[in-house]
Design an enzyme around this catalytic site. Structure first.
Site, PDB file in Angstrom:
ATOM      1  N   ASP A 217       0.834  -1.199   0.000  1.00  0.00           N
ATOM      2  CA  ASP A 217       0.000   0.000   0.000  1.00  0.00           C
ATOM      3  C   ASP A 217       0.871   1.252   0.000  1.00  0.00           C
ATOM      4  O   ASP A 217       1.888   1.311   0.708  1.00  0.00           O
ATOM      5  CB  ASP A 217      -0.892  -0.032   1.250  1.00  0.00           C
ATOM      6  N   GLU A 286       1.334  -0.225  -4.978  1.00  0.00           N
ATOM      7  CA  GLU A 286       0.369   0.850  -5.249  1.00  0.00           C
ATOM      8  C   GLU A 286       1.155   2.147  -5.386  1.00  0.00           C
ATOM      9  O   GLU A 286       1.750   2.632  -4.417  1.00  0.00           O
ATOM     10  CB  GLU A 286      -0.644   0.957  -4.117  1.00  0.00           C
TER      11      GLU A 286
END
Length: 573
Positions: A217, A286
């Site tokens: 993330d 990401e």
């Protein structure tokens, strides 16, 4: 019930498959655990619930599952604020429950990718509790601390993605700490080697437990400019081109040159890759940035850092055929420089569902749903598909009084938050809570009309989006041109997207998508040569006219594409 053919490919002693490149062209099914299936009937989805429903994902034909965070957390951001990287939060179950999930997934031929948040922790993490206790404790430098300006204001102009300054005053240390997201999510100081070592140890813990990969993330938020220079303002064009936040979010008003995407991150990602290579685990990063393509290319440079980079380019409120072509071509050009690899998605847990987002007047259209499925599964790269996309679920309308998302509460009413895509999965149309559980009311209400799109109803309907998605994935799995072939676009007038997928010197697949709500007569370029129908594909080719009397096709050929329709053919050998 569909019969699942077990994966009988050779395994290593720990159950892994020997193919190290399985992730290239793979389809990854994202599960948001709070909303997938609730086994203990407390209103919140859990790991045993996922385990009980794994056959659904295996029947769909996905290669792997990405599970959003299930670690111990106070849930300020529903798991993306981690309090312990090595513990399962009790609302989701136990480590034993995770082991059982992993074992069943592997038995079904599915790989497991877990969401790992390395840029920040929860304020309840033991590291932060110690770090904030004084300026001279062993972890005093594990987070980003800075002095106030002489007037008491924050150290610089950096902003939080979730609104407001990215700095929070702490009275214990009489300093500000950096938080790129919520104030309850302090940023780790990756400039400290001890922080890197601790995080890599946590990654290694899950590798050794047998996971097949990680979705990292906010992986370009892991370093900051040590001089704490202000970010410059973004111009009007730059503000409109931002894909990571809404244009009315002040975060879009800056060029984020100094608060993320720093060069030091490349060396850290190389250290991450060394850990992953030790067990064969793969990685998806990401990358949220104003100009992401070169960053995605650098982060996935062949064999050095991440395996794949996750694109935000198709998560926007609406895109034209021209925009899709530009985004795909620009990423392909960047990746060619480094030998990197991309990963596409049309929806996830942070944006409104694509069935509503890209539909005229936000009214889902079943034909468009099938066409968007086909578009996603025929792009070059790997693919992430979000739970419920295979059902064509529309965005749910959650009233403010039931809203859970802190991001949505901040920007209400122009932005209604992320809860509309996080509502419970509908499994059985005539069951309590549509089969999500059989007990307490779910943490979010069921989406309006979602019960009418339940898995059991679509299972019984051969024309449903579910069967269409299964057919597409079965086709993709056996079609080398789609999994790892090249992509080349051809000129076509809006709203048509026309491209071909090829592998080697053999025949190419030709694909046309009409993203508009009226039929289109599409002139075909002469260089495509003779086109033949693709027998057995889930999309019937539209009518192909030779030497049509149509003024646009005089002396040539046209495809007649219905509204929101698609056509597929193959060039003659």
């Amino acid at each position: 019930m569909t019969v699942i053919s077990p994966d009988l490919s050779p395994r290593t002693a720990d159950g892994r498959r020997p193919d190290p490149d399985w992730w290239r062209g793979a389809v990854i099914y994202q599960i948001y655990p709070r909303s997938f299936a609730d086994a203990n009937n407390d209103g919140i989805g859990d790991l045993p619930g996922i385990t009980a429903r794994l056959e659904h994902v295996a029947e769909l034909g996905a290669d792997a599952i990405w599970i959003s965070p299930f670690f111990k957390s106070p849930m300020a951001d529903f798991g993306y604020d981690v309090a312990d990287y090595r513990e399962v939060d009790p609302i989701f179950g136990t480590l034993a429950d995770f082991d059982a999930l992993l074992a069943k997934a592997h038995a079904l031929g599915l790989r497991i990718i877990i969401d790992q948040v390395l840029s920040h922790t929860s304020e309840q993490h033991a590291w932060f509790k110690e770090s904030r206790s004084s300026r001279d404790n062993p972890k005093a430098d594990w987070y980003v601390w800075a002095e106030a300006k002489p007037d008491g204001s924050p150290p610089n102009n950096w902003l939080s993605v979730f609104g407001g300054p990215a700095w929070q005053w702490d009275s214990r240390r009489r300093q500000y700490y950096l938080h790129s997201f919520l104030t309850a999510q302090p940023d780790l100081n990756h400039h400290n080697p001890e922080v890197q070592d601790a995080l890599l140890g946590d990654v290694r813990f899950w590798c050794e437990r047998g996971v097949d990969g990680f979705r990292f993330d906010a992986c370009n938020h892991q370093f900051y400019d040590r001089s704490l220079r202000d970010n410059p303002p973004a111009d009007a064009k730059e503000q409109q081109s931002v894909t990571t936040v809404r244009p009315d979010n002040p975060y879009a008003m800056q060029r984020h040159l100094h608060d993320k995407t720093q060069p030091e991150n490349l060396a850290f990602l190389q250290r991450v890759r060394q850990v992953l290579d030790g067990t064969g685990a793969v990685s998806i990063g990401e990358v949220g940035d104003d100009h992401p393509q070169p960053i995605m290319a650098d982060y996935t440079e062949a064999g050095k850092r991440l395996h794949m980079a996750y694109s935000f380019a198709l998560l926007t409120p609406y895109v034209s055929a021209k925009q899709i072509r530009e985004q795909v071509e620009s990423l392909e050009l960047a990746l060619a420089r480094t030998g990197g690899w991309g990963c596409w998605a049309l929806s996830n847990h942070d944006v409104p569902r694509v069935a509503s987002r890209w539909a005229p007047a936000n009214q889902p259209d079943p034909v468009l749903t099938r066409t968007l499925q086909a578009l996603l599964f025929t792009l070059r790269g790997s693919v992430c598909t979000y739970q419920g996309e295979e059902l064509g679920l529309p965005e749910a309308d959650i009233p403010f009084e039931l809203l859970q998302d802190p991001y949505g509460k901040t920007f209400w009413p122009e932005f209604k938050g992320r809860d509309g895509c996080r509502t419970p999965m509908p499994w059985q149309h005539d069951a309590l809570q549509a089969g999500f559980n059989a007990g307490a009311a779910p943490w979010l209400p069921l989406g309006q009309g979602h019960g009418e799109r339940s898995v059991d109803l679509q299972q019984a309907d051969p024309a449903s989006p579910l069967h269409h998605a299964r057919a597409l994935l079965a086709w993709r799995r056996g079609e080398a041109r789609l999994r790892n072939g090249s992509i080349r676009f051809h000129d076509a007038a809006e709203p048509v997207l026309l491209f071909e997928r090829a592998r080697g010197a053999g025949p190419a697949l030709v694909l046309a998508f009409n993203l508009g709500d009226t039929p289109v007569s599409l002139p075909l370029p002469a260089k495509l040569g003779m086109l033949l129908p693709v027998n057995g594909t889930p999309i019937a080719p539209a009518e192909l006219l030779e030497a049509s009397g149509d003024a646009h096709c005089a002396g040539g050929r046209c495809w007649l594409l219905p509204a929101h329709g698609a056509a597929i053919a193959v060039t003659a050998a």
